[in-house]
Design a protein around this motif. Structure first.
Motif, PDB file in Angstrom:
ATOM      1  N   PRO A 109      87.296 -34.021  72.212  1.00  0.00           N
ATOM      2  CA  PRO A 109      88.516 -33.213  72.178  1.00  0.00           C
ATOM      3  C   PRO A 109      89.106 -33.027  73.567  1.00  0.00           C
ATOM      4  O   PRO A 109      88.493 -33.392  74.576  1.00  0.00           O
ATOM      5  CB  PRO A 109      88.034 -31.886  71.599  1.00  0.00           C
ATOM      6  CG  PRO A 109      86.614 -31.785  72.068  1.00  0.00           C
ATOM      7  CD  PRO A 109      86.088 -33.201  72.077  1.00  0.00           C
ATOM      8  N   GLN A 110      90.279 -32.426  73.629  1.00  0.00           N
ATOM      9  CA  GLN A 110      90.952 -32.218  74.911  1.00  0.00           C
ATOM     10  C   GLN A 110      90.148 -31.314  75.834  1.00  0.00           C
ATOM     11  O   GLN A 110      90.122 -31.505  77.050  1.00  0.00           O
ATOM     12  CB  GLN A 110      92.344 -31.620  74.690  1.00  0.00           C
ATOM     13  CG  GLN A 110      93.190 -31.550  75.952  1.00  0.00           C
ATOM     14  CD  GLN A 110      93.475 -32.921  76.545  1.00  0.00           C
ATOM     15  OE1 GLN A 110      93.911 -33.831  75.835  1.00  0.00           O
ATOM     16  NE2 GLN A 110      93.199 -33.110  77.826  1.00  0.00           N
ATOM     17  N   GLU A 137      91.824 -42.497  66.195  1.00  0.00           N
ATOM     18  CA  GLU A 137      91.390 -41.175  65.738  1.00  0.00           C
ATOM     19  C   GLU A 137      89.954 -40.882  66.152  1.00  0.00           C
ATOM     20  O   GLU A 137      89.610 -39.744  66.498  1.00  0.00           O
ATOM     21  CB  GLU A 137      91.538 -41.078  64.228  1.00  0.00           C
ATOM     22  CG  GLU A 137      92.983 -41.071  63.756  1.00  0.00           C
ATOM     23  CD  GLU A 137      93.113 -40.540  62.344  1.00  0.00           C
ATOM     24  OE1 GLU A 137      92.448 -39.540  62.029  1.00  0.00           O
ATOM     25  OE2 GLU A 137      93.865 -41.132  61.566  1.00  0.00           O
ATOM     26  N   THR A 163      83.654 -38.619  69.193  1.00  0.00           N
ATOM     27  CA  THR A 163      84.973 -38.001  69.219  1.00  0.00           C
ATOM     28  C   THR A 163      85.006 -36.922  70.300  1.00  0.00           C
ATOM     29  O   THR A 163      84.197 -35.997  70.282  1.00  0.00           O
ATOM     30  CB  THR A 163      85.315 -37.391  67.855  1.00  0.00           C
ATOM     31  OG1 THR A 163      85.196 -38.409  66.851  1.00  0.00           O
ATOM     32  CG2 THR A 163      86.727 -36.854  67.841  1.00  0.00           C
ATOM     33  N   ALA A 210      85.417 -31.275  66.648  1.00  0.00           N
ATOM     34  CA  ALA A 210      86.324 -32.417  66.651  1.00  0.00           C
ATOM     35  C   ALA A 210      85.786 -33.540  65.775  1.00  0.00           C
ATOM     36  O   ALA A 210      86.545 -34.199  65.044  1.00  0.00           O
ATOM     37  CB  ALA A 210      86.539 -32.909  68.084  1.00  0.00           C
ATOM     38  N   ASN A 251      82.929 -30.478  70.656  1.00  0.00           N
ATOM     39  CA  ASN A 251      82.746 -31.876  70.249  1.00  0.00           C
ATOM     40  C   ASN A 251      82.346 -31.972  68.777  1.00  0.00           C
ATOM     41  O   ASN A 251      82.804 -32.863  68.052  1.00  0.00           O
ATOM     42  CB  ASN A 251      81.684 -32.543  71.122  1.00  0.00           C
ATOM     43  CG  ASN A 251      82.131 -32.743  72.554  1.00  0.00           C
ATOM     44  OD1 ASN A 251      83.212 -32.314  72.949  1.00  0.00           O
ATOM     45  ND2 ASN A 251      81.293 -33.377  73.350  1.00  0.00           N
ATOM     46  N   ARG A 303      86.368 -32.734  62.148  1.00  0.00           N
ATOM     47  CA  ARG A 303      87.768 -32.939  61.771  1.00  0.00           C
ATOM     48  C   ARG A 303      88.053 -34.416  61.532  1.00  0.00           C
ATOM     49  O   ARG A 303      88.734 -34.788  60.564  1.00  0.00           O
ATOM     50  CB  ARG A 303      88.699 -32.385  62.854  1.00  0.00           C
ATOM     51  CG  ARG A 303      88.783 -30.867  62.896  1.00  0.00           C
ATOM     52  CD  ARG A 303      89.959 -30.406  63.730  1.00  0.00           C
ATOM     53  NE  ARG A 303      89.870 -30.835  65.114  1.00  0.00           N
ATOM     54  CZ  ARG A 303      89.270 -30.142  66.076  1.00  0.00           C
ATOM     55  NH1 ARG A 303      88.679 -28.977  65.798  1.00  0.00           N
ATOM     56  NH2 ARG A 303      89.246 -30.596  67.320  1.00  0.00           N
ATOM     57  N   PHE A 304      87.527 -35.263  62.423  1.00  0.00           N
ATOM     58  CA  PHE A 304      87.691 -36.708  62.234  1.00  0.00           C
ATOM     59  C   PHE A 304      87.063 -37.151  60.914  1.00  0.00           C
ATOM     60  O   PHE A 304      87.663 -37.912  60.140  1.00  0.00           O
ATOM     61  CB  PHE A 304      87.048 -37.459  63.405  1.00  0.00           C
ATOM     62  CG  PHE A 304      86.861 -38.926  63.168  1.00  0.00           C
ATOM     63  CD1 PHE A 304      87.931 -39.809  63.243  1.00  0.00           C
ATOM     64  CD2 PHE A 304      85.605 -39.436  62.851  1.00  0.00           C
ATOM     65  CE1 PHE A 304      87.754 -41.171  63.004  1.00  0.00           C
ATOM     66  CE2 PHE A 304      85.418 -40.793  62.616  1.00  0.00           C
ATOM     67  CZ  PHE A 304      86.500 -41.662  62.696  1.00  0.00           C
ATOM     68  N   GLY A 334      89.728 -39.585  69.753  1.00  0.00           N
ATOM     69  CA  GLY A 334      90.332 -38.291  70.034  1.00  0.00           C
ATOM     70  C   GLY A 334      91.107 -38.301  71.333  1.00  0.00           C
ATOM     71  O   GLY A 334      91.784 -39.276  71.678  1.00  0.00           O
ATOM     72  N   ALA A 335      90.993 -37.209  72.096  1.00  0.00           N
ATOM     73  CA  ALA A 335      91.733 -37.080  73.350  1.00  0.00           C
ATOM     74  C   ALA A 335      91.335 -38.137  74.362  1.00  0.00           C
ATOM     75  O   ALA A 335      92.129 -38.529  75.215  1.00  0.00           O
ATOM     76  CB  ALA A 335      91.532 -35.687  73.931  1.00  0.00           C
TER      77      ALA A 335
END
Length: 346
Positions: A66-67, A17, A64, A77, A74, A80-81, A20-21
């Motif tokens: 993101p896609q 997690e 982390t 993301a 960033n 969210r983590f 991330g991506a």
């Protein structure tokens, strides 16, 4: 080596997690984002903390990704983590929320805005630490952000302590990280990190003197063994950190010194020997260092430089020990050097 049971899935789940991506991206493709966590843009670094008490901890520093990464994406993301980890492990977010508006902006400056450290110990839930960038609004704004952050966290006196001991050389000493433990224990810390450009041992010995009971000569011994000399360290800077808890009203309980050893050795074989010299002095087991290295790579130590990225010394009443930081070298192995930006008296 750290004694985790085979059925403990938390470390792998948290790492997945955290990344991330980026964690699902094939290594045959370039990094999604030029993360500054590691030299090759890998957004993760591993470390092993060797406590003087005999305890061990595995730590993961990560960013982390993101896609569709970008400065604002960033941050979103990362938050969210953090929200998910807080729900899963009952983390304390009140102090994070007290200062997030200072350090998180849609247009951050510098190399990062929000990093995480996951601390893993057998038989315990993962602990989490967040790192903010004091220079996120520009280098000139960093002192004000740090001072206000400490004030909001009930540690106003800490700013004066740090400036009196570790910010004495103008622009050569600067705030580099503002970090928070996300738990509600009595030793939940606020940590300040200061980078010291071209510092000699005396600079960090003076910084260590801010912590009651710490012998600054231990800092000199550490640099002599692991760094090879007393300086000046003209490559990547030495970094000091102080640990504060609210109950101590701004008096630091611990001091740590971080040596970016990869800048001061020709290859990792030399770095390993330097770390082992310190281990011998500190009474730490060489075999455990080698087990940690073997868990990350099977390449010959002399075939590259940067696998052993940092080594740090921790001193004070919150715990004394050594931490070794290991790069995954997921995207690249830096070639050995024929010349080293060596510290004086090597």
């Amino acid at each position: 080596m750290a004694g985790f049971p085979a059925d403990d899935g938390d470390p792998v789940d948290v790492l997945r997690e955290l990344l991330g991506a980026a964690g699902a991206r094939p290594l045959t493709e370039p990094p999604l984002w030029p993360s500054d966590v590691a030299d090759d843009a890998t957004p993760v670094e591993f470390s092993v903390a060797f406590d003087e008490s005999g305890d061990r901890a595995v730590r993961i520093l990560g960013e982390t990704i993101p896609q569709n990464p970008g400065h604002a994406a960033n941050i979103h993301a990362a938050k969210r983590f953090l929200t998910h980890m807080a729900q899963r492990f009952d983390l304390r977010l009140d102090r994070f929320q007290a200062v997030e508006d200072l350090f998180l902006t849609e247009r951050p400056q510098g190399k990062f805005a929000l990093w995480f450290s996951v601390i893993l110990r057998p038989g315990r839930a993962p602990a989490l630490k967040v790192y903010f960038n004091p220079q996120v609004r520009g280098e000139h704004a960093a002192p004000g952000l740090v001072a206000e952050g400490l004030r909001r966290l009930g540690l106003s006196d800490a700013y004066e302590t740090v400036t009196e001991h570790a910010l004495l050389r103008g622009a050569a000493d600067r705030f580099s990280f503002f970090a928070l433990d996300l738990d509600d224990g009595p030793l939940s810390r606020v940590k300040l990190y200061i980078s010291h450009d071209s510092a000699e041992s005396g600079t960090v010995e003076r910084a260590a003197g801010a912590v009651a009971g710490v012998n600054p000569l231990l800092v000199r011994e550490f640099l002599t063994a692991a760094g090879g000399g007393t300086g000046p360290y003209a490559g990547r800077p030495l970094i000091s950190s102080y640990s504060f808890v609210e109950a101590d009203a701004g008096r630091p309980g611990n001091y740590s010194l971080y040596l970016p050893i990869r800048d001061y050795v020709p290859d990792d074989a030399a770095a390993r020997e330097r770390v082992l010299a310190h281990f011998a002095r500190a009474g730490l087991p060489a075999a455990e260092l080698d087990r940690a290295i073997a868990a990350v790579t099977d390449r010959p130590m002399a075939a590259g430089v940067g696998l052993i990225a940092h080594v740090s010394l921790r001193l004070g009443r919150f715990g004394t020990g050594t931490t070794v930081y290991l790069s995954s070298e997921a995207y690249a192995v830096a070639a050995p050097r024929t010349r080293v930006g060596a510290a004086a008296s090597l």
